[in-house]
Design a protein around this motif. Structure first.
Motif, PDB file in Angstrom:
ATOM      1  N   UNK A   1      -5.598  16.781  -2.855  1.00 21.09           N
ATOM      2  CA  UNK A   1      -5.475  16.349  -1.482  1.00 21.09           C
ATOM      3  C   UNK A   1      -6.014  14.920  -1.370  1.00 21.09           C
ATOM      4  N   UNK A   2      -5.221  14.054  -0.746  1.00 23.72           N
ATOM      5  CA  UNK A   2      -5.638  12.673  -0.527  1.00 23.72           C
ATOM      6  C   UNK A   2      -6.709  12.643   0.569  1.00 23.72           C
ATOM      7  N   UNK A   3      -7.545  11.631   0.526  1.00 22.09           N
ATOM      8  CA  UNK A   3      -8.616  11.503   1.519  1.00 22.09           C
ATOM      9  C   UNK A   3      -8.112  10.778   2.765  1.00 22.09           C
ATOM     10  N   UNK A   4      -8.922  10.802   3.807  1.00 19.98           N
ATOM     11  CA  UNK A   4      -8.589  10.077   5.034  1.00 19.98           C
ATOM     12  C   UNK A   4      -8.452   8.582   4.728  1.00 19.98           C
ATOM     13  N   UNK A   5      -9.348   8.053   3.894  1.00 20.65           N
ATOM     14  CA  UNK A   5      -9.280   6.633   3.537  1.00 20.65           C
ATOM     15  C   UNK A   5      -8.000   6.301   2.771  1.00 20.65           C
ATOM     16  N   UNK A   6      -7.565   7.196   1.891  1.00 21.60           N
ATOM     17  CA  UNK A   6      -6.317   6.970   1.158  1.00 21.60           C
ATOM     18  C   UNK A   6      -5.115   6.987   2.106  1.00 21.60           C
ATOM     19  N   UNK A   7      -5.141   7.869   3.090  1.00 21.63           N
ATOM     20  CA  UNK A   7      -4.056   7.912   4.079  1.00 21.63           C
ATOM     21  C   UNK A   7      -4.060   6.646   4.931  1.00 21.63           C
ATOM     22  N   UNK A   8      -5.236   6.217   5.356  1.00 20.24           N
ATOM     23  CA  UNK A   8      -5.356   4.987   6.136  1.00 20.24           C
ATOM     24  C   UNK A   8      -4.810   3.807   5.337  1.00 20.24           C
ATOM     25  N   UNK A  39      -1.752  16.939   8.576  1.00 21.17           N
ATOM     26  CA  UNK A  39      -2.043  18.345   8.854  1.00 21.17           C
ATOM     27  C   UNK A  39      -3.195  18.910   8.031  1.00 21.17           C
ATOM     28  N   UNK A  40      -3.272  18.589   6.746  1.00 24.55           N
ATOM     29  CA  UNK A  40      -4.301  19.208   5.904  1.00 24.55           C
ATOM     30  C   UNK A  40      -5.674  18.575   6.076  1.00 24.55           C
ATOM     31  N   UNK A  41      -5.747  17.414   6.704  1.00 26.22           N
ATOM     32  CA  UNK A  41      -7.034  16.761   6.945  1.00 26.22           C
ATOM     33  C   UNK A  41      -7.465  16.868   8.403  1.00 26.22           C
ATOM     34  N   UNK A  42      -6.593  17.434   9.220  1.00 25.22           N
ATOM     35  CA  UNK A  42      -6.858  17.563  10.650  1.00 25.22           C
ATOM     36  C   UNK A  42      -7.276  16.218  11.250  1.00 25.22           C
ATOM     37  N   UNK A  43      -6.495  15.195  10.928  1.00 24.75           N
ATOM     38  CA  UNK A  43      -6.758  13.849  11.432  1.00 24.75           C
ATOM     39  C   UNK A  43      -5.436  13.184  11.793  1.00 24.75           C
ATOM     40  N   UNK A  44      -5.527  12.059  12.447  1.00 27.87           N
ATOM     41  CA  UNK A  44      -4.318  11.346  12.862  1.00 27.87           C
ATOM     42  C   UNK A  44      -4.617   9.852  12.952  1.00 27.87           C
ATOM     43  N   UNK A  45      -3.532   9.092  12.966  1.00 24.19           N
ATOM     44  CA  UNK A  45      -3.572   7.645  13.151  1.00 24.19           C
ATOM     45  C   UNK A  45      -2.486   7.309  14.162  1.00 24.19           C
ATOM     46  N   UNK A  46      -2.642   6.182  14.814  1.00 18.61           N
ATOM     47  CA  UNK A  46      -1.593   5.772  15.743  1.00 18.61           C
ATOM     48  C   UNK A  46      -1.452   4.253  15.732  1.00 18.61           C
ATOM     49  N   UNK A  47      -0.288   3.815  16.188  1.00 23.29           N
ATOM     50  CA  UNK A  47       0.007   2.391  16.256  1.00 23.29           C
ATOM     51  C   UNK A  47       1.298   2.191  17.020  1.00 23.29           C
ATOM     52  N   UNK A  73      -1.463  15.068   3.590  1.00 25.15           N
ATOM     53  CA  UNK A  73      -2.016  13.815   3.072  1.00 25.15           C
ATOM     54  C   UNK A  73      -1.323  13.355   1.788  1.00 25.15           C
ATOM     55  N   UNK A  74      -1.138  14.255   0.834  1.00 26.19           N
ATOM     56  CA  UNK A  74      -0.483  13.877  -0.421  1.00 26.19           C
ATOM     57  C   UNK A  74       0.956  13.422  -0.191  1.00 26.19           C
TER      58      UNK A  74
END
Length: 111
Positions: A1-8, A39-47, A73-74
Motif C-alpha cells: 500500500x502506498x503512503x499518503x505522501x506517495x499519493x500526494x 479508499x484504502x488510506x481513508x484520505x483525499x486531495x482536492x484541486x 493508493x497503489x
C-alpha cells in the motif's frame, strides 16, 4: 500500500505533466473542481482542473467537486506513473471517475 505522501507526490507529478501538455496546441478547455479519494488510506486531495492544468492541490476532500476520482493508493500511483491503463482500470472497477458525460470525454484527452 502506498503512503499518503506517495499519493500526494503522485498528484504533484501529474500536475507537472499536465503543465507540460497544457502548452501544446489543442489544450483542453475545462474548469472544474476535482477530488481524489483514496479508499484504502481513508484520505483525499482536492484541486482544480483549469485549461488542462491541475492547480491548487490541497489535502482534504471536496464533497462538492464536479469530478471525483476514487481509487486505492497503489492504483493511483500506478496510474500516474503509466503502469496502469485508465480504460482498463475503470473497466475493472479499480478506478472510478464520477463526472458528467461531457467532462468524461474531455478528461479522456488528459489521461
Amino acid at each position: 500500500m502506498a503512503s499518503v505522501d506517495e499519493c500526494r507526490q503522485a498528484l504533484h507529478d501529474l500536475a507537472t505533466r499536465l503543465d507540460r501538455h497544457a502548452e501544446m496546441p489543442g489544450k483542453i478547455d475545462l474548469d472544474r473542481t476535482l477530488a481524489c479519494r483514496i479508499t484504502d488510506l481513508d484520505t483525499a486531495f482536492h484541486g482544480r482542473l483549469v485549461g488542462g492544468r491541475l492547480v491548487d492541490l490541497s489535502d482534504g476532500d471536496d464533497p462538492k467537486a464536479k469530478i471525483a476520482l476514487i481509487t486505492g493508493s497503489d492504483d493511483l500511483v500506478a496510474l500516474v506513473h503509466g503502469r496502469l491503463d485508465i480504460t482498463k482500470a475503470v473497466a475493472s472497477r479499480r478506478v472510478s471517475i464520477k463526472a458528467n458525460p461531457f467532462d468524461l470525454m474531455k478528461l479522456r484527452k488528459l489521461l
